[in-house]
Write a protein that holds these residues in place. Structure first.
Motif, PDB file in Angstrom:
ATOM      1  N   ALA A 202     -20.477  -1.345   4.940  1.00  0.00           N
ATOM      2  CA  ALA A 202     -19.112  -1.812   5.187  1.00  0.00           C
ATOM      3  C   ALA A 202     -19.026  -2.516   6.532  1.00  0.00           C
ATOM      4  N   VAL A 203     -19.697  -1.978   7.534  1.00  0.00           N
ATOM      5  CA  VAL A 203     -19.713  -2.608   8.852  1.00  0.00           C
ATOM      6  C   VAL A 203     -20.384  -3.978   8.784  1.00  0.00           C
ATOM      7  N   ALA A 204     -21.553  -4.042   8.143  1.00  0.00           N
ATOM      8  CA  ALA A 204     -22.269  -5.311   8.041  1.00  0.00           C
ATOM      9  C   ALA A 204     -21.457  -6.349   7.277  1.00  0.00           C
ATOM     10  N   ASP A 205     -20.830  -5.923   6.188  1.00  0.00           N
ATOM     11  CA  ASP A 205     -19.997  -6.842   5.417  1.00  0.00           C
ATOM     12  C   ASP A 205     -18.821  -7.344   6.252  1.00  0.00           C
ATOM     13  N   THR A 206     -18.212  -6.436   7.008  1.00  0.00           N
ATOM     14  CA  THR A 206     -17.068  -6.804   7.843  1.00  0.00           C
ATOM     15  C   THR A 206     -17.454  -7.851   8.879  1.00  0.00           C
ATOM     16  N   LEU A 207     -18.598  -7.672   9.488  1.00  0.00           N
ATOM     17  CA  LEU A 207     -19.003  -8.567  10.564  1.00  0.00           C
ATOM     18  C   LEU A 207     -19.576  -9.890  10.069  1.00  0.00           C
ATOM     19  N   SER A 208     -20.076  -9.910   8.843  1.00  0.00           N
ATOM     20  CA  SER A 208     -20.767 -11.111   8.363  1.00  0.00           C
ATOM     21  C   SER A 208     -19.911 -12.005   7.479  1.00  0.00           C
ATOM     22  N   HIS A 209     -18.686 -11.589   7.152  1.00  0.00           N
ATOM     23  CA  HIS A 209     -17.828 -12.376   6.269  1.00  0.00           C
ATOM     24  C   HIS A 209     -16.572 -12.850   6.984  1.00  0.00           C
ATOM     25  N   ASP A 210     -16.039 -13.958   6.500  1.00  0.00           N
ATOM     26  CA  ASP A 210     -14.729 -14.406   6.948  1.00  0.00           C
ATOM     27  C   ASP A 210     -13.659 -13.470   6.407  1.00  0.00           C
ATOM     28  N   THR A 211     -12.451 -13.627   6.893  1.00  0.00           N
ATOM     29  CA  THR A 211     -11.349 -12.768   6.477  1.00  0.00           C
ATOM     30  C   THR A 211     -11.111 -12.880   4.973  1.00  0.00           C
ATOM     31  N   THR A 212     -11.117 -11.739   4.306  1.00  0.00           N
ATOM     32  CA  THR A 212     -10.906 -11.719   2.861  1.00  0.00           C
ATOM     33  C   THR A 212     -10.342 -10.367   2.433  1.00  0.00           C
ATOM     34  N   PRO A 213      -9.373 -10.361   1.515  1.00  0.00           N
ATOM     35  CA  PRO A 213      -8.844  -9.090   1.001  1.00  0.00           C
ATOM     36  C   PRO A 213      -9.895  -8.260   0.279  1.00  0.00           C
ATOM     37  N   ASP A 214     -11.005  -8.882  -0.132  1.00  0.00           N
ATOM     38  CA  ASP A 214     -12.062  -8.156  -0.804  1.00  0.00           C
ATOM     39  C   ASP A 214     -12.883  -7.304   0.158  1.00  0.00           C
ATOM     40  N   ILE A 215     -12.763  -7.590   1.441  1.00  0.00           N
ATOM     41  CA  ILE A 215     -13.355  -6.759   2.495  1.00  0.00           C
ATOM     42  C   ILE A 215     -12.238  -6.543   3.516  1.00  0.00           C
ATOM     43  N   PRO A 216     -11.350  -5.597   3.259  1.00  0.00           N
ATOM     44  CA  PRO A 216     -10.123  -5.505   4.057  1.00  0.00           C
ATOM     45  C   PRO A 216     -10.345  -5.441   5.563  1.00  0.00           C
ATOM     46  N   ALA A 217     -11.412  -4.793   6.005  1.00  0.00           N
ATOM     47  CA  ALA A 217     -11.624  -4.644   7.452  1.00  0.00           C
ATOM     48  C   ALA A 217     -11.884  -5.965   8.149  1.00  0.00           C
ATOM     49  N   THR A 218     -12.209  -7.026   7.399  1.00  0.00           N
ATOM     50  CA  THR A 218     -12.385  -8.332   8.050  1.00  0.00           C
ATOM     51  C   THR A 218     -11.112  -8.791   8.737  1.00  0.00           C
ATOM     52  N   LEU A 219      -9.970  -8.311   8.290  1.00  0.00           N
ATOM     53  CA  LEU A 219      -8.706  -8.695   8.918  1.00  0.00           C
ATOM     54  C   LEU A 219      -8.653  -8.244  10.373  1.00  0.00           C
ATOM     55  N   LEU A 220      -9.273  -7.119  10.674  1.00  0.00           N
ATOM     56  CA  LEU A 220      -9.227  -6.591  12.040  1.00  0.00           C
ATOM     57  C   LEU A 220      -9.828  -7.561  13.041  1.00  0.00           C
ATOM     58  N   LYS A 221     -10.794  -8.353  12.596  1.00  0.00           N
ATOM     59  CA  LYS A 221     -11.459  -9.292  13.521  1.00  0.00           C
ATOM     60  C   LYS A 221     -10.522 -10.381  14.013  1.00  0.00           C
ATOM     61  N   THR A 222      -9.403 -10.587  13.338  1.00  0.00           N
ATOM     62  CA  THR A 222      -8.448 -11.606  13.759  1.00  0.00           C
ATOM     63  C   THR A 222      -7.466 -11.083  14.799  1.00  0.00           C
ATOM     64  N   HIS A 223      -7.528  -9.789  15.095  1.00  0.00           N
ATOM     65  CA  HIS A 223      -6.612  -9.213  16.081  1.00  0.00           C
ATOM     66  C   HIS A 223      -7.081  -9.572  17.489  1.00  0.00           C
ATOM     67  N   PRO A 224      -6.170  -9.922  18.392  1.00  0.00           N
ATOM     68  CA  PRO A 224      -6.575 -10.350  19.732  1.00  0.00           C
ATOM     69  C   PRO A 224      -7.134  -9.232  20.601  1.00  0.00           C
TER      70      PRO A 224
END
Length: 240
Positions: A202-224
């Motif tokens: 889950a961590v690797a997927d979060t860090l390696s993908h652009d923001t997508t609802p299919d990997i919800p944690a990717t949204l966190l990367k857009t937080h300042p």
């Protein structure tokens, strides 16, 4: 995003707790009070254990939490209300706290309390399926509600069984009340403590993908103001 990799879950928890406490102290200094959102689950054990030992004027802190199973009694071992009372609320004296009680009818009153002021710090875990709170993939990134009733997917249920909260996936409630992805992103600071090997993908997927609802944690990367704390095992699948 600020990425922190510690050797062990205990060190991870201590560092995540220290940053949380520092931000709470700053909010209290600036505003006279602070507001905190907590997550639960076995991944948060070390962080909460360290956090209650931090030098914070807890009498000026109001706490909310992320989610609870629909209609699960507080006496059940998997109840997040029970978890927080045992691991946090029994150890500090807060200004106030507002727990998700598992009754969908309570969502309006809980939302009203949450919206009274911004949340200074959100401790937001990342699930084995990369969910945040109980926003399983594909997560609803569009709603502007604060809490919603969600259906739990099979991977999420398997995580709950794997952590020992339920005997089988059939025992896991079908629904939960969850803080929404949008509401999580309204926190002024987000800290994610994500230890253990089971979180590595889950961590690797979060860090390696652009923001997508299919990997919800990717949204966190857009937080300042997002700090992600990993241990050696949860970081083990990150590509260089």
């Amino acid at each position: 995003m600020n990425l922190h990799i510690e050797k062990t879950p205990v060190l991870l928890g201590e560092k995540a707790a220290a940053l949380t406490a520092s931000l709470l102290r700053q909010a209290i200094s600036d505003n006279g009070s602070a507001r905190l959102v907590l997550s639960t689950g076995s991944s948060q054990f070390e962080t909460l254990e360290a956090l209650v030992k931090e030098d914070v004027d807890w009498s000026r802190v109001t706490m909310f939490h992320l989610d609870e199973y629909v209609n699960l009694p507080e006496t059940h071992p998997a109840s997040f209300r029970k978890y927080l009372k045992e691991r946090f609320l029994s150890k500090v004296t807060l200004a106030a706290y507002h727990l998700v009680d598992g009754n969908p009818d309570s969502i309006p009153s809980l939302t009203a309390e949450l919206k009274k002021a911004p949340v200074d710090v959100g401790l937001i875990g990342i699930g084995e399926n990369a969910h945040i709170a109980f926003n399983d993939p594909p997560a609803d990134f569009d709603t502007r509600e604060s809490y919603i009733v969600v259906n739990l997917n099979e991977r999420c249920k398997q995580q709950q069984v794997g952590e020992g909260w339920f005997a089988t996936t059939a025992d896991v409630p079908a629904q939960a009340i969850s803080m929404t992805a949008w509401q999580i992103m309204q926190c002024r600071h987000i800290i994610s403590a994500v230890p253990h090997k089971v979180k590595a993908k889950a961590v690797a997927d979060t860090l390696s993908h652009d923001t997508t609802p299919d990997i919800p944690a990717t949204l966190l990367k857009t937080h300042p103001n997002f700090d992600l704390f990993l241990d050696a095992e949860s970081a083990s699948m990150i590509a260089e």
